[in-house]
Enzyme design. Sequence first.
Site, short mmCIF file in Angstrom:
data_model
loop_
_atom_site.label_atom_id
_atom_site.label_comp_id
_atom_site.label_asym_id
_atom_site.label_seq_id
_atom_site.Cartn_x
_atom_site.Cartn_y
_atom_site.Cartn_z
N ASP A 1 9.26 2.56 -0.41
CA ASP A 1 8.24 3.17 0.45
C ASP A 1 8.54 2.72 1.88
OD1 ASP A 1 6.05 3.83 1.96
OD2 ASP A 1 4.60 3.38 0.38
N TYR B 1 0.86 -1.17 0.00
CA TYR B 1 0.00 0.00 0.00
C TYR B 1 0.90 1.23 0.00
CZ TYR B 1 -3.44 3.40 1.76
OH TYR B 1 -4.25 4.50 1.93
N LYS C 1 5.16 8.83 9.02
CA LYS C 1 5.00 8.26 10.37
C LYS C 1 6.08 8.70 11.36
CE LYS C 1 2.17 4.51 8.59
NZ LYS C 1 0.78 4.70 8.96
N1 HOZ Z 1 -3.27 3.28 6.37
C1 HOZ Z 1 -3.21 2.94 7.76
C2 HOZ Z 1 -3.03 1.48 7.93
N2 HOZ Z 1 -1.98 0.91 7.23
C3 HOZ Z 1 -4.45 3.36 8.51
C4 HOZ Z 1 -4.33 4.75 8.93
C5 HOZ Z 1 -5.39 5.17 9.94
O1 HOZ Z 1 -6.50 4.69 9.92
O2 HOZ Z 1 -5.06 6.01 10.74
#
Ligand code: HOZ
Length: 435
Positions: A241, A146, A274
């Site tokens: 990534d 992702y 992050k």
């Molecule tokens: N894309 C995030 C999980 N891989 C979720 C982000 C969120 O819901 O804060």
Amino acid sequence: MEPDTDFNDVLMTRARRIIPGGVNSPVRAFRAVGGTPRFVRRAQGAYFWDAGEQRYIDYVGSWGPMILGHGHPAVLQAVQRAAAEGFSFGAPTEREIELAEAIAALIPSIEMLRLVCSGTEAGMTAIRLARGVTGRAKIVKFEGCYHGHADALLVKAGSGLATFGHPTSAGVPPEVVQHTLVLEYNNLDQLEQAFAQHGAEIAGLIMEPIAGNMNFVRATLEFTRRCRELCTQHGALLIYDEVMTGCRVALGGAQSLYAKAIAGFAPDITVLGKVIGGGMPLAAFGGKRAIMEQLAPLGPVYQAGTLSGNPVATACGLATLREISQPGFFDALAAKTRRLIDGLCAAARAAGVPFSADCEGGMFGFFLLPDLPKNYGQVMQSDAARFNRLFHGLLERGIYIAPALYEAGFVSSAHSDADIDATIAAASEVFQALG
Ligand code: HOZ
């Protein structure tokens, strides 16, 4: 502890009326596991408290950023000071340079970088940059990885898309993804074939070096090596990534681990988010100087943002990086995470529950499968119903893991041995019930 407290239910009912699904990011809705999401009232250290004042040991940590736990004093102080000086200027600040320098010092493949607000933005711009630099259109990505929700990358993606059984989003016209080649993670034959067939048209290959959006799946060393070699051979850019893994699996990210095993290994572009923002909306992409100088205002590839390099977010990121750069920080974090994983494996074994787990630095993953999966198809063999029982069993015991089996978990420096022991003890009870 009640599994679904009234307080959370009340908030969810209210949220659903005004926010689609009641949440601002789909995985938070608990749709995959059922039940009511916990609305966080406050957090401190390794814990958060929900709307009903129930305390949870938090292994989500805002999906990775909270590597120091919640409300670390040095980070809090840096954020408070910065906020007092101004929230946003839309003009450059010295702190942006400091953070950029700090990131580049940790990740040597990054000679220059640009700060943005989210991993999606960083990934999307990295793709545009790769296309702009090479003058080519095709992008290689892998199933279950992702890279944010930019249209061209929303094909067979992991995370929330895996959870809801729609690996490709509606609203993305086929023409937009016609240049996206989707291959199986860790599949060398497919990789070779794709480059043999389309090598001259491939602008870049984007990958999570340890996939954290189909739980936790490592790229094998051989796969990593071939990704690098084929990109170099065909003039494509290797885009790492590391939104999840950057400054999380090791100070220098997953690429520092692969660089130890593969001489001279480095990606061309790295995408970060992050941890580098310490919990604030901050992300970055960076790489070789010659590539990065193609960005506006120096070059023809455009990217901009009112809140890019935000002064409060950069203060938070800098303070976080300062703390995690202390000698011994990562060794201690990795040992803690390893202890958790070993304890969970032993508890599952004792209960006769098929279980496999892996971890690196402060990131981990586990599967209710006898062996660690190597790709998305194998991850999808997981027994979702069983995972949901495990999830709720832990939740009832005050342990909060990601509400979907396709997500990795995170340990922070604030998790104590007692927290880890309590988690293993809780898991042990749940495994007994599952076994
Ligand atoms: N894309 C995030 C999980 N891989 C979720 C982000 C969120 O819901 O804060």
